[in-house]
Design a protein around this motif. Structure first.
Motif, short mmCIF file in Angstrom:
data_model
loop_
_atom_site.label_atom_id
_atom_site.label_comp_id
_atom_site.label_asym_id
_atom_site.label_seq_id
_atom_site.Cartn_x
_atom_site.Cartn_y
_atom_site.Cartn_z
N VAL A 108 -50.47 25.40 52.20
CA VAL A 108 -50.88 24.44 53.24
C VAL A 108 -51.45 23.22 52.54
O VAL A 108 -52.30 23.36 51.64
CB VAL A 108 -51.93 25.06 54.19
CG1 VAL A 108 -52.42 24.01 55.19
CG2 VAL A 108 -51.36 26.26 54.91
N ARG A 109 -51.00 22.04 52.96
CA ARG A 109 -51.51 20.79 52.39
C ARG A 109 -52.19 19.96 53.47
O ARG A 109 -51.77 19.97 54.63
CB ARG A 109 -50.38 19.98 51.75
CG ARG A 109 -49.79 20.62 50.51
CD ARG A 109 -48.71 19.75 49.88
NE ARG A 109 -48.15 20.36 48.69
CZ ARG A 109 -48.64 20.22 47.48
NH1 ARG A 109 -49.71 19.44 47.30
NH2 ARG A 109 -48.09 20.81 46.44
N GLU A 110 -53.22 19.24 53.08
CA GLU A 110 -53.92 18.34 53.99
C GLU A 110 -52.98 17.20 54.35
O GLU A 110 -52.31 16.63 53.51
CB GLU A 110 -55.19 17.80 53.32
CG GLU A 110 -56.23 17.30 54.30
CD GLU A 110 -55.96 15.87 54.70
OE1 GLU A 110 -56.27 15.51 55.86
OE2 GLU A 110 -55.42 15.11 53.87
N SER A 111 -52.90 16.88 55.65
CA SER A 111 -51.89 15.93 56.13
C SER A 111 -52.05 14.53 55.55
O SER A 111 -51.06 13.83 55.33
CB SER A 111 -51.92 15.86 57.66
OG SER A 111 -53.20 15.43 58.12
N GLY A 112 -53.26 14.13 55.29
CA GLY A 112 -53.46 12.78 54.77
C GLY A 112 -53.30 12.68 53.27
O GLY A 112 -52.47 11.93 52.75
N SER A 113 -54.07 13.48 52.55
CA SER A 113 -54.08 13.37 51.08
C SER A 113 -53.00 14.21 50.41
O SER A 113 -52.64 13.94 49.26
CB SER A 113 -55.44 13.82 50.55
OG SER A 113 -55.64 15.21 50.81
N GLY A 114 -52.51 15.20 51.11
CA GLY A 114 -51.52 16.09 50.50
C GLY A 114 -52.14 17.13 49.59
O GLY A 114 -51.42 17.87 48.90
N MET A 115 -53.46 17.21 49.58
CA MET A 115 -54.14 18.18 48.73
C MET A 115 -53.91 19.60 49.25
O MET A 115 -53.88 19.84 50.45
CB MET A 115 -55.64 17.88 48.66
CG MET A 115 -55.99 16.58 47.97
SD MET A 115 -57.79 16.35 47.87
CE MET A 115 -58.27 17.78 46.91
N LEU A 116 -53.80 20.52 48.31
CA LEU A 116 -53.59 21.92 48.67
C LEU A 116 -54.85 22.50 49.28
O LEU A 116 -55.94 22.39 48.72
CB LEU A 116 -53.19 22.73 47.43
CG LEU A 116 -51.74 22.61 46.97
CD1 LEU A 116 -51.55 23.32 45.65
CD2 LEU A 116 -50.80 23.21 48.02
N GLU A 117 -54.70 23.11 50.45
CA GLU A 117 -55.82 23.79 51.10
C GLU A 117 -55.67 25.30 51.04
O GLU A 117 -56.65 26.03 51.16
CB GLU A 117 -55.92 23.33 52.56
CG GLU A 117 -56.26 21.87 52.70
CD GLU A 117 -56.47 21.48 54.16
OE1 GLU A 117 -56.07 22.27 55.04
OE2 GLU A 117 -57.02 20.40 54.42
#
Length: 211
Positions: A108-117
């Motif tokens: 799962v990635r954060e929609s804005g930054s693309g960071m992995l959650e």
């Protein structure tokens, strides 16, 4: 399928030529109990662990006095497997014997930054010990089957065969992209309205399996 016969074959040749006689002899020598043990190790006949649930399927069996092992060895006895079980069995082979529970979500990635959650990082549910030379022969046979020259198979190779199979499925159409001649790189099945339905099945031989 080859009326003249295949001649002497090793396991690589038996897989690439889809030779039922070879595997029937193997099943006869191994016996049903050993076949069932191996099938179970690869997750066949059991739920895969996917979150939405799936059928257990059925391992081959026989009554007292029967010997169905020769037929069970090439999949024509009374066994039943789901497509997902078969896909996971192939993934286990290509992964060197590590069998994982199937899983819907990779990360799962954060929609804005693309960071992995979230990252799915489970350990294998089982590691099957295989001699490296045996595994290499099986993978080579699978590779050869996917790259079979047009003249060696009456259906014209794997790609035309896949087209025939897909053509028999009502309401579906296929887009087949290839690399290295007739070796399928990507097979995508679309619904009647591709824009609306999108891909419903995708098999990526190029990026998913390495030889």
């Amino acid at each position: 399928w080859k009326r003249s016969g295949h001649g002497s074959l090793n396991v690589r040749g038996a897989i690439s030529n889809s030779c039922n006689y070879y595997f029937a002899e193997m099943g006869y020598r191994m016996g049903m109990d050993t076949l069932r043990e191996y099938y179970a190790d690869f997750g066949l006949g059991s739920p895969t662990g996917i979150e939405i649930g799936d059928a257990a399927g059925r391992l081959p069996s026989q009554k007292e006095g029967e010997n169905l092992a020769p037929w069970a060895a090439f999949g024509q006895a009374n066994q039943e497997y789901t497509p997902l079980q078969l896909a996971n069995y192939i993934a286990t082979l290509c992964g060197g014997g590590d069998r994982y529970a199937t899983h819907l979500l990779k990360n799962v990635r954060e929609s804005g930054s693309g960071m992995l959650e979230y990252v799915y990082d489970a350990s294998p549910v089982q590691t099957i010990e295989m001699q490296s030379e045996n595994l290499a022969a099986v993978l080579a046979g699978m590779h050869d089957l996917a790259h079979v020259p047009q003249q060696r198979h009456p259906l014209g190779g794997l790609q035309p065969l896949l087209r025939r199979v897909i053509a028999g499925v009502g309401g579906l159409r296929a887009a087949v992209q290839t690399v290295d001649g007739d070796a399928p790189a990507l097979l995508v099945l679309h619904g009647a309205d591709a824009a609306a339905d999108g891909a419903i099945l995708q098999l990526d031989f190029k990026d998913g399996i390495h030889f």
